[in-house]
Write an enzyme that holds these catalytic residues in place. Structure first.
Site, PDB file in Angstrom:
ATOM      1  CB  ALA A   1     -86.950 -21.111 -20.452  1.00 50.19           C
ATOM      2  CB  THR A   2     -84.247 -21.621 -25.210  1.00 50.25           C
ATOM      3  OG1 THR A   2     -84.015 -22.849 -24.518  1.00 50.25           O
ATOM      4  CG2 THR A   2     -83.043 -21.333 -26.104  1.00 50.25           C
TER       5      THR A   2
ATOM      6  CG  ASN B   1     -81.157 -28.909 -16.285  1.00 54.67           C
ATOM      7  OD1 ASN B   1     -80.362 -28.122 -15.770  1.00 54.67           O
ATOM      8  ND2 ASN B   1     -80.853 -29.614 -17.352  1.00 54.67           N
TER       9      ASN B   1
ATOM     10  CB  SER C   1     -90.442 -23.418 -20.536  1.00 50.75           C
ATOM     11  OG  SER C   1     -89.630 -22.836 -21.530  1.00 50.75           O
TER      12      SER C   1
ATOM     13  CG  HIS D   1     -92.075 -27.667 -22.306  1.00 52.17           C
ATOM     14  ND1 HIS D   1     -91.279 -28.794 -22.206  1.00 52.17           N
ATOM     15  CD2 HIS D   1     -91.229 -26.631 -22.491  1.00 52.17           C
ATOM     16  CE1 HIS D   1     -90.014 -28.440 -22.337  1.00 52.17           C
ATOM     17  NE2 HIS D   1     -89.961 -27.138 -22.511  1.00 52.17           N
TER      18      HIS D   1
ATOM     19  CB  THR E   1     -98.832 -12.996 -35.005  1.00 50.29           C
ATOM     20  OG1 THR E   1     -98.808 -12.130 -36.141  1.00 50.29           O
ATOM     21  CG2 THR E   1    -100.272 -13.289 -34.618  1.00 50.29           C
TER      22      THR E   1
ATOM     23  CB  CYS F   1     -80.859 -29.382 -24.384  1.00 48.92           C
ATOM     24  SG  CYS F   1     -82.455 -28.608 -24.089  1.00 48.92           S
TER      25      CYS F   1
END
Length: 379
Positions: free
Chosen positions: A74-75, A152, A200, A202, A240, A325
């Site tokens: 997401a960042t 969050n 994201s 995770h 890639t 974070c």
């Protein structure tokens, strides 16, 4: 249950990968390892699997496959959305909110240095957004409104449809960070009026290092790619493809769609039970809205108890004092400060975020341990 038993209640920071997600990914490390952009048979087989995974991602949010750009998380998706839109637009005003994630706030600070005006709007004391006030802020010069769906740290859920209507009434676009909501609550990007959306894997039992940016076809958005190279993903994100990650994200989306209701019912009951029992401790209170929040999160203030001290004392019970974070500092949470908490109360608050693998036995043990420690630390 002994003190050596590990209890993980920090699922808003990251989640344990679902076994079925991992099982689906493994062949793409060892058997189907070809580059999905290669034209030989092995490459075409991988390309087929990637396209199926992207369908699964799109399906979870009510999107089309060609509206999905795969990122490292997401960042990166937020950086691509904000910087990429800014580079391709003549409008110079952005509106966001003081309770947003650092991935948004720091990117907006960067954009300010590029000549953009950014309005960091405040929130109400329960963390929700005053939509009427927003109407006064959004003008025809506004390029973008940025808001997370669920906070969050507190779990507060915002009225995205109402916010999108205000933005669109003035010709602005809406970027919605769904990192904490995706896989937990039903999301239809088009119905909600979301122009761009980030996520994201995770955060909902998928692998780390993979995420996505949704860009609405209907909104006719022009983005400038921020990573240059081979021209992959329509020149918007060269590099890639992380095939195992994409496969894992797709599988996590598929599982979330089928398990979402069961997760909400079971986890919600455990969260409510944990919160009810911890609020029996004298002086404790919940930070943020109790009415409008995600079902897995509670953020509780234990006045007079430093959160860092309590976290260390809890040992093998993993909880948090805020965003992962920002947890390397001892500064009070910017989210809790935006709600009007004093430094002392902000530094005495703990976030408990439950997940799919949380058990009643673990919650019982946590209630007992936290209660004992708070009483000891305030004695």
């Amino acid at each position: 249950m002994t003190n050596e038993y590990k209890i993980y209640l920090d699922n808003n920071a990251t989640t344990k990968i679902d076994h079925n997600v991992l099982k689906t990914m493994l062949p793409y490390f060892t058997e189907f390892y070809a580059n999905g952009n290669s034209s030989h048979l092995d490459g075409l087989v991988v390309k087929d699997s990637v396209e199926n995974a992207i369908f699964q991602i799109a399906d979870l949010i009510g999107a089309q496959e060609n509206e999905i750009i795969v990122t490292s998380g997401a960042t990166e998706a937020l950086n691509l959305a904000i910087k990429g839109l800014a580079a391709a637009s003549s409008k110079k005003k952005i509106i966001t909110f003081t309770t947003e994630h650092k991935a948004v706030l720091d990117t907006c600070k960067y954009i300010e240095n590029q000549g953009f005006e950014v309005d960091y709007s405040g929130v109400k004391s329960d963390g929700t957004i005053n939509v009427e006030n927003l109407k006064d802020s959004v003008t025809e010069e506004t390029l973008l409104v940025i808001v997370m769906m669920s906070n969050n740290e507190t779990g507060t859920v915002h009225d995205i449809k109402a916010i999108s209507e205000v933005a669109h009434a003035n010709g602005a676009l809406l970027l919605c960070d769904t990192t904490q909501a995706i896989g937990k609550i039903a999301i239809n990007a088009e119905d909600l009026g979301i122009d761009m959306l980030t996520l994201s894997a995770h955060k909902f039992y998928g692998p780390k290092g993979i995420g996505a940016l949704y860009v609405s076809n209907k909104s006719r958005i022009k983005l400038s790619g921020q990573i240059h190279g081979g021209g992959q993903q329509r020149n918007l994100r060269s590099g890639t493809l992380n095939v195992p990650g994409i496969i894992g994200l797709g599988k996590a989306c598929e599982i979330a769609k089928s398990e979402m209701q069961n997760d909400e019912t079971r986890i919600g009951k455990l969260r409510d039970y944990l919160e009810t029992e911890l609020l029996k401790i004298d002086g404790t209170f919940v930070n943020g809205s109790v009415k409008n929040r995600i079902y897995n999160t509670t953020n509780i203030c234990f006045p007079g108890v430093w959160s860092e001290q309590l976290i260390i004392a809890l040992g093998n019970i993993s909880v948090s004092s805020g965003s992962a974070c920002s947890s390397v500092t001892s500064k009070p949470s910017h989210v809790l400060k935006a709600l009007g908490l004093s430094d002392e109360d902000a530094l005495s608050s703990i976030r408990f975020s439950l997940g799919r693998f949380t058990t009643l036995e673990e919650i019982d043990f946590t209630i007992k341990k936290v209660t004992e420690l708070v009483h000891h630390l305030t004695a």
